[in-house]
Design an enzyme around this catalytic site. Structure first.
Site, PDB file in Angstrom:
ATOM      1  N   GLU A  79       0.771  -1.426   0.099  1.00  0.00           N
ATOM      2  CA  GLU A  79       0.117  -0.048  -0.043  1.00  0.00           C
ATOM      3  C   GLU A  79       0.773   1.238  -0.142  1.00  0.00           C
ATOM      4  O   GLU A  79       2.067   1.366   0.574  1.00  0.00           O
ATOM      5  CB  GLU A  79      -0.912   0.075   1.244  1.00  0.00           C
ATOM      6  N   CYS A 331      -0.962   6.635   9.753  1.00  0.00           N
ATOM      7  CA  CYS A 331       0.102   6.039  10.302  1.00  0.00           C
ATOM      8  C   CYS A 331      -0.035   4.982  11.182  1.00  0.00           C
ATOM      9  O   CYS A 331      -0.710   4.751  11.893  1.00  0.00           O
ATOM     10  CB  CYS A 331       0.863   7.229  11.395  1.00  0.00           C
TER      11      CYS A 331
END
Ligand code: SF4
Length: 342
Positions: A79, A331
């Site tokens: 990703e 994150c």
């Protein structure tokens, strides 16, 4: 691919330059469009050197971020995320490995285990993809001006490929060195190489600290067993002696993990850690929920309180806006489930 093309074909310099220009041109999406080359050569290259080393499988979008799932040549999945800031400029968050071996216990990627390093082309192509995406998509505008090596994987465990890819960003995509950030949890070998490597591009380094107390860090981030907090602190000082200047500082990333790293002792440990480190920034990052991980996102009030206590201890910090959270692109949220990802 790109690197192979130059090593395997005996191309004259002017041809190399033509190919390089086209390869990094976001308006060009395949060999057929490289009209500076003779048709025969284009046909030959089309078979031998695919234009991209990754294929987009799925794109998810929110107001502030796009997350791409990409398939690599061997079927593995990674990703990569594109985020916009308040000025309308874009930052790509790029992956460096399929999975990650570091096993930080708050991180989705860490739960995948490690599969393999990405090649230079696979790292660079995430950026080429996003540049083309911005160029061709009429619904988005703005410039891709920043890149953070903070996607899947520990970048310094794939040191050579990451270093070479960062040079590509700087040399061929017009991204300034201070706009490139490489993050690390503190791996010994890679960090020590940075101090000695004449070919290291002096990009920004961000340390994913998260725990400043050795016992706690070792409990949640196994890397602290190979490079304890006091050695990490010593490295930071050496790094700043070598690279520190008006534009150059270290960034410390600190995920806000409720009840785990936001207490009074944690402020003390942070303060001890920063002693003698003079050029730094601290980013407090709201943790993004990951299913099945035993953590809670610290509330805004708690985060503000922690920030105030840091300030009292002489540590200024900013609270980072969490972009991409609604598409699991924040994150620590990048994960590819299933066989091919891991
Ligand atoms: S936080 Fe970074 S180093 Fe730790 S497991 Fe996740 S991707 Fe790996």
């Amino acid at each position: 691919m790109f690197s192979q093309l130059f090593s395997e074909s005996n191309l004259p310099r002017f041809r190399q330059q033509q190919i390089r220009t086209a390869w990094f041109d976001p308006a060009i999406s395949g060999w057929d469009e490289v009209t500076t080359l003779p048709k025969g050569m284009r046909e030959e290259f089309k078979v031998q050197f695919p234009w991209m080393s990754l294929t987009s499988v799925r794109l998810q979008a929110s107001q502030t971020a796009h997350k791409g799932l990409f398939r690599l040549d061997d079927g593995k999945l990674i990703e990569s995320v594109l985020m916009v800031n308040s000025k309308g400029d874009w930052t790509a968050c790029v992956s460096s490995q399929v999975g990650c071996a570091m096993a930080c216990d708050f991180c989705a990627t860490g739960t995948m285990g490690f599969s393999r390093d990405l090649t230079v082309d696979e790292i660079v192509d995430q950026m080429r993809y996003w540049r083309q995406f911005l160029h061709t998509n009429p619904h988005v505008s703005g410039r891709l001006s920043n890149v953070v090596m903070m996607g899947m994987g520990e970048p310094l465990n794939n040191y050579d490929a990451v270093r070479d890819a960062m040079w590509s960003f700087v040399d061929h995509m017009g991204i300034g060195k201070t706009k490139v950030t490489v993050s690390t949890v503190g791996v010994k070998r890679g960090m020590d190489r940075i101090l000695e490597d004449e070919s290291w591009p002096d990009v920004r380094v961000a340390i994913s600290l998260h725990y400043a107390d050795q016992t706690k860090r070792a409990e949640h981030m196994p890397v602290a067993n190979q490079r304890p907090v006091d050695e990490l602190q010593a490295w930071c000082k050496q790094y700043l002696l070598r690279y520190g200047n008006r534009n150059h500082y270290l960034t410390f990333e600190y995920l806000m993990l409720e009840g785990k790293n936001d207490g009074a002792q944690d402020v003390e440990a942070f303060s001890r850690f920063l002693k003698g480190i003079d050029r730094y920034k601290v980013n407090l990052i709201p943790w993004n929920e990951v299913n099945n991980l035993a953590y809670n996102r610290a509330s805004e009030a708690r985060t503000l309180d922690f920030q105030a206590r840091l300030k009292k201890a002489g540590i200024l910090s900013t609270i980072r806006k969490s972009l991409g959270r609604e598409i699991d692109g924040g994150c620590g949220q990048l994960v590819v489930l299933g066989e091919e990802g891991g």
